[in-house]
Design an enzyme around this catalytic site. Structure first.
Site, PDB file in Angstrom:
ATOM      1  N   GLY A  11       0.887  -1.353  -0.144  1.00 13.90           N
ATOM      2  CA  GLY A  11       0.064   0.056  -0.201  1.00 13.90           C
ATOM      3  C   GLY A  11       0.895   1.139  -0.013  1.00 13.90           C
ATOM      4  N   ALA A  12       1.742   1.110  -0.793  1.00 13.34           N
ATOM      5  CA  ALA A  12       3.045   2.286  -0.542  1.00 13.34           C
ATOM      6  C   ALA A  12       2.630   3.321  -1.158  1.00 13.34           C
ATOM      7  CB  ALA A  12       4.451   1.586  -1.227  1.00 13.34           C
ATOM      8  N   ALA A  13       1.817   3.331  -1.921  1.00 12.40           N
ATOM      9  CA  ALA A  13       1.252   4.625  -2.710  1.00 12.40           C
ATOM     10  C   ALA A  13       0.047   5.367  -1.834  1.00 12.40           C
ATOM     11  CB  ALA A  13       0.971   4.486  -4.152  1.00 12.40           C
ATOM     12  N   ARG A  92     -11.861   1.971   6.334  1.00 11.39           N
ATOM     13  CA  ARG A  92     -13.033   2.109   6.358  1.00 11.39           C
ATOM     14  C   ARG A  92     -13.985   3.573   6.095  1.00 11.39           C
ATOM     15  NH1 ARG A  92     -15.125   2.641  12.711  1.00 11.39           N
ATOM     16  NH2 ARG A  92     -12.944   3.460  13.504  1.00 11.39           N
ATOM     17  N   ASN A 105     -10.830  -7.093   2.903  1.00 14.17           N
ATOM     18  CA  ASN A 105      -9.502  -7.031   2.944  1.00 14.17           C
ATOM     19  C   ASN A 105      -8.794  -8.444   3.646  1.00 14.17           C
ATOM     20  OD1 ASN A 105      -9.035  -4.315   2.469  1.00 14.17           O
ATOM     21  ND2 ASN A 105      -9.212  -3.842   4.585  1.00 14.17           N
ATOM     22  N   GLN A 112      -0.226 -12.689   1.057  1.00 20.56           N
ATOM     23  CA  GLN A 112       0.833 -11.902   1.529  1.00 20.56           C
ATOM     24  C   GLN A 112       1.491 -12.745   2.396  1.00 20.56           C
ATOM     25  OE1 GLN A 112      -0.270  -7.918   2.407  1.00 20.56           O
ATOM     26  NE2 GLN A 112      -0.684  -7.428   0.380  1.00 20.56           N
ATOM     27  N   ASN A 131      -6.701  -2.834   8.215  1.00 22.17           N
ATOM     28  CA  ASN A 131      -7.792  -2.868   9.150  1.00 22.17           C
ATOM     29  C   ASN A 131      -8.493  -4.179   8.451  1.00 22.17           C
ATOM     30  OD1 ASN A 131      -7.307  -1.568  11.666  1.00 22.17           O
ATOM     31  ND2 ASN A 131      -8.087  -0.070  10.477  1.00 22.17           N
ATOM     32  N   ASP A 159      -3.176   3.584  19.489  1.00 21.91           N
ATOM     33  CA  ASP A 159      -4.271   3.732  20.357  1.00 21.91           C
ATOM     34  C   ASP A 159      -3.472   3.933  21.654  1.00 21.91           C
ATOM     35  OD1 ASP A 159      -6.517   2.439  18.577  1.00 21.91           O
ATOM     36  OD2 ASP A 159      -5.143   0.924  18.587  1.00 21.91           O
ATOM     37  N   HIS A 187      -7.630  -3.855  18.144  1.00 17.76           N
ATOM     38  CA  HIS A 187      -7.644  -2.470  17.285  1.00 17.76           C
ATOM     39  C   HIS A 187      -8.938  -2.002  17.028  1.00 17.76           C
ATOM     40  CE1 HIS A 187      -6.649   1.274  15.581  1.00 17.76           C
ATOM     41  NE2 HIS A 187      -7.014   0.921  14.578  1.00 17.76           N
TER      42      HIS A 187
HETATM   43  P1  NAD Z   1      -5.334   4.293   1.167  1.00 14.70           P
HETATM   44  O1  NAD Z   1      -6.474   3.803   0.681  1.00 14.70           O
HETATM   45  O2  NAD Z   1      -4.905   5.817   1.126  1.00 14.70           O
HETATM   46  O3  NAD Z   1      -4.088   3.429   0.605  1.00 14.70           O
HETATM   47  C1  NAD Z   1      -4.287   2.098   0.571  1.00 14.70           C
HETATM   48  C2  NAD Z   1      -3.243   1.565  -0.422  1.00 14.70           C
HETATM   49  O4  NAD Z   1      -3.291   0.271  -0.449  1.00 14.70           O
HETATM   50  C3  NAD Z   1      -3.775   2.075  -1.813  1.00 14.70           C
HETATM   51  O5  NAD Z   1      -2.834   2.757  -2.608  1.00 14.70           O
HETATM   52  C4  NAD Z   1      -4.292   0.595  -2.526  1.00 14.70           C
HETATM   53  O6  NAD Z   1      -3.932   0.663  -3.937  1.00 14.70           O
HETATM   54  C5  NAD Z   1      -3.170  -0.194  -1.947  1.00 14.70           C
HETATM   55  N1  NAD Z   1      -3.500  -1.667  -1.766  1.00 14.70           N
HETATM   56  C6  NAD Z   1      -4.944  -2.167  -1.641  1.00 14.70           C
HETATM   57  N2  NAD Z   1      -4.715  -3.496  -1.754  1.00 14.70           N
HETATM   58  C7  NAD Z   1      -3.461  -3.893  -1.777  1.00 14.70           C
HETATM   59  C8  NAD Z   1      -2.971  -4.799  -2.030  1.00 14.70           C
HETATM   60  N3  NAD Z   1      -3.541  -6.422  -2.140  1.00 14.70           N
HETATM   61  N4  NAD Z   1      -1.519  -4.948  -2.075  1.00 14.70           N
HETATM   62  C9  NAD Z   1      -0.761  -3.757  -1.996  1.00 14.70           C
HETATM   63  N5  NAD Z   1      -1.476  -2.705  -1.735  1.00 14.70           N
HETATM   64  C10 NAD Z   1      -2.744  -2.489  -1.860  1.00 14.70           C
HETATM   65  O7  NAD Z   1      -5.605   3.830   2.582  1.00 14.70           O
HETATM   66  P2  NAD Z   1      -4.703   4.221   4.041  1.00 14.70           P
HETATM   67  O8  NAD Z   1      -5.281   5.501   4.519  1.00 14.70           O
HETATM   68  O9  NAD Z   1      -3.279   4.116   3.892  1.00 14.70           O
HETATM   69  O10 NAD Z   1      -5.094   3.268   5.010  1.00 14.70           O
HETATM   70  C11 NAD Z   1      -4.504   1.840   4.655  1.00 14.70           C
HETATM   71  C12 NAD Z   1      -5.301   0.649   5.607  1.00 14.70           C
HETATM   72  O11 NAD Z   1      -4.471   0.960   7.209  1.00 14.70           O
HETATM   73  C13 NAD Z   1      -6.453   0.865   6.054  1.00 14.70           C
HETATM   74  O12 NAD Z   1      -7.014  -0.527   6.049  1.00 14.70           O
HETATM   75  C14 NAD Z   1      -6.719   1.672   7.202  1.00 14.70           C
HETATM   76  O13 NAD Z   1      -7.998   1.379   7.849  1.00 14.70           O
HETATM   77  C15 NAD Z   1      -5.655   0.966   8.207  1.00 14.70           C
HETATM   78  N6  NAD Z   1      -5.246   1.788   9.186  1.00 14.70           N
HETATM   79  C16 NAD Z   1      -4.880   1.283  10.215  1.00 14.70           C
HETATM   80  C17 NAD Z   1      -4.439   1.996  11.656  1.00 14.70           C
HETATM   81  C18 NAD Z   1      -3.959   1.033  12.729  1.00 14.70           C
HETATM   82  O14 NAD Z   1      -3.961   1.808  13.710  1.00 14.70           O
HETATM   83  N7  NAD Z   1      -3.911  -0.027  12.879  1.00 14.70           N
HETATM   84  C19 NAD Z   1      -4.599   3.249  11.352  1.00 14.70           C
HETATM   85  C20 NAD Z   1      -4.986   4.057  10.252  1.00 14.70           C
HETATM   86  C21 NAD Z   1      -5.202   3.264   9.207  1.00 14.70           C
HETATM   87  C1  LMR Z   2      -7.696   4.440  13.181  1.00 17.85           C
HETATM   88  O1  LMR Z   2      -7.729   4.119  14.361  1.00 17.85           O
HETATM   89  O2  LMR Z   2      -7.268   5.797  13.123  1.00 17.85           O
HETATM   90  C2  LMR Z   2      -7.535   3.460  12.059  1.00 17.85           C
HETATM   91  O3  LMR Z   2      -7.851   2.139  12.310  1.00 17.85           O
HETATM   92  C3  LMR Z   2      -8.722   3.871  10.879  1.00 17.85           C
HETATM   93  C4  LMR Z   2     -10.030   3.766  11.408  1.00 17.85           C
HETATM   94  O4  LMR Z   2     -10.608   2.899  10.639  1.00 17.85           O
HETATM   95  O5  LMR Z   2     -10.337   3.934  12.473  1.00 17.85           O
END
Ligand code: NAD
Ligand code: LMR
Length: 329
Positions: A11-13, A92, A105, A112, A131, A159, A187
């Protein structure tokens, strides 16, 4: 200078990727003496944007960055990897719970997990951010049985940082004065930020914030709902603070934990604190050597805390059942 380590980021982009890669490149994650090879993974539709991000990393002229690979091929992306940061997945939207993303997801983490097992370095460690991160990490672990289960993590550091910030604000102290902050469980909106075992300037939280109703209600729900509040306000899920927490999580796992403190990260339970073996649940974690970790033993949980922790663990059990059909046999 140490020999370079290889860091794979999916998800590097994406939003988090954009805030994260430059911190890794600058040395914030692994320190100023640790060169890195970056293996950046995207799905096909993200490759064009990833090209632009790679140009920007090149233009940063970072002394620690040795090689950059941009790919949509998982085998290439995880080749020789020492750290896999699994961010790529759909975030989400307002009105959803994170568990609603499991059906979308969850399956990503099977391929992976397998690609990591087949291609990564022998010391690979994997942190899942996408998530619902605990159960996605569970899926990755179950799909990569060749890799010891203590090398899989899911991110609850955001968190922890949120909880510390809320306590510091209420007590009128600096956030660095809050220590021993445990997030228990998932989480998700059931997580339990354990104020009773945390300290403010070395004193129990309740000796400084003499307001148990606030701690039991407003504090807990603010931390539980912070992700949703950010989505409401920003129209997109947290990204810079999430990337910052990825840096904090990895830095805390590769450096000895300061004496007397601990951090929160979801790890594979060995049955600790009554949490079912095999679930990826958040707990208090320390490391003394920056390689292996241990669950901090002996924390006391009163009836209130035990019930909160148990509710979050129960949710993890239910998520495990929900994905059981996906898992390789
Ligand atoms: P985003 O939509 O900006 O970026 C996600 C990227 O992942 C996109 O560029 C997409 O093309 C890529 N992607 C999708 N499926 C893929 C795959 N199979 N392989 C490789 N790349 C793939 O989203 P974001 O804001 O960067 O968030 C990414 C994730 O992190 C979400 O699921 C979000 O809910 C989660 N998140 C978790 C936490 C935490 O505390 N654990 C906090 C914030 C966000
Ligand atoms: C967060 O805690 O900010 C992320 O997990 C994004 C979300 O869906 O709440």
């Amino acid at each position: 200078m140490n020999p370079a380590i290889t860091v794979s980021v999916t998800g590097a982009a994406g939003q988090i990727g954009y805030a994260l890669l430059f911190r890794i490149a600058s040395g914030a994650m692994f320190g100023p003496d640790q060169p890195v090879n970056l293996r950046l993974i995207e799905i096909e539709p993200g490759m064009k944007a990833l090209e632009g991000t790679v140009m920007e990393i090149e233009d940063g002229a970072f002394p620690l960055v040795q090689h950059i690979t941009a790919t949509s091929d998982l085998n290439e992306g995880f080749n020789g990897s020492n750290w896999a940061l699994l961010v790529g997945s759909v975030p989400r939207k307002a009105g959803m719970e994170r568990a609603d993303l499991l059906g979308i997801n969850g399956k990503i983490f099977i391929g992976q997990g397998q690609a990591i097992a087949n291609n990564a370095a022998a010391d690979i460690r994997t942190l899942v951010v996408g998530n619902p991160c605990n159960t996605n990490a569970f899926i990755a672990k179950e799909s990569a049985k060749e890799i010891p289960s203590d090398r899989f993590f899911a991110m609850t550091r955001l968190d922890e940082n949120r909880a510390k910030s809320q306590l510091a604000k209420k007590a009128g102290v600096h956030v660095s004065d809050v220590t021993r902050m445990t997030i228990w469980g998932n989480h998700s909106a059931t997580q339990y930020p354990d104020f009773a075992n945390a300290l403010i300037k070395g004193k129990p939280v309740e000796a400084v914030i003499n307001d148990r109703p606030w701690l039991e209600n407003e504090f807990i729900s603010t931390v539980q709902q912070r992700g949703a509040a950010i989505i409401q306000a920003r129209g997109a899920s947290s990204a810079a603070s999430a990337a910052n927490s990825v840096v904090d999580t990895v830095a805390s796992l590769v450096n000895p934990t300061p004496e007397g403190d601990w951090n929160s990260v979801a790890v594979c339970s060995k049955g600790d604190y009554g949490i079912d073996e095999g679930l990826i649940a958040s707990m208090p974690i320390r490391t003394t050597d920056g390689k292996s970790w241990e669950v901090v033993p002996g924390l006391e949980l009163d009836e209130f805390a035990e019930a909160k922790k148990e509710a979050s663990v129960q949710e993890l059990r239910e998520e495990k059942v929900a994905v059981s059909g996906l898992l390789p046999v």
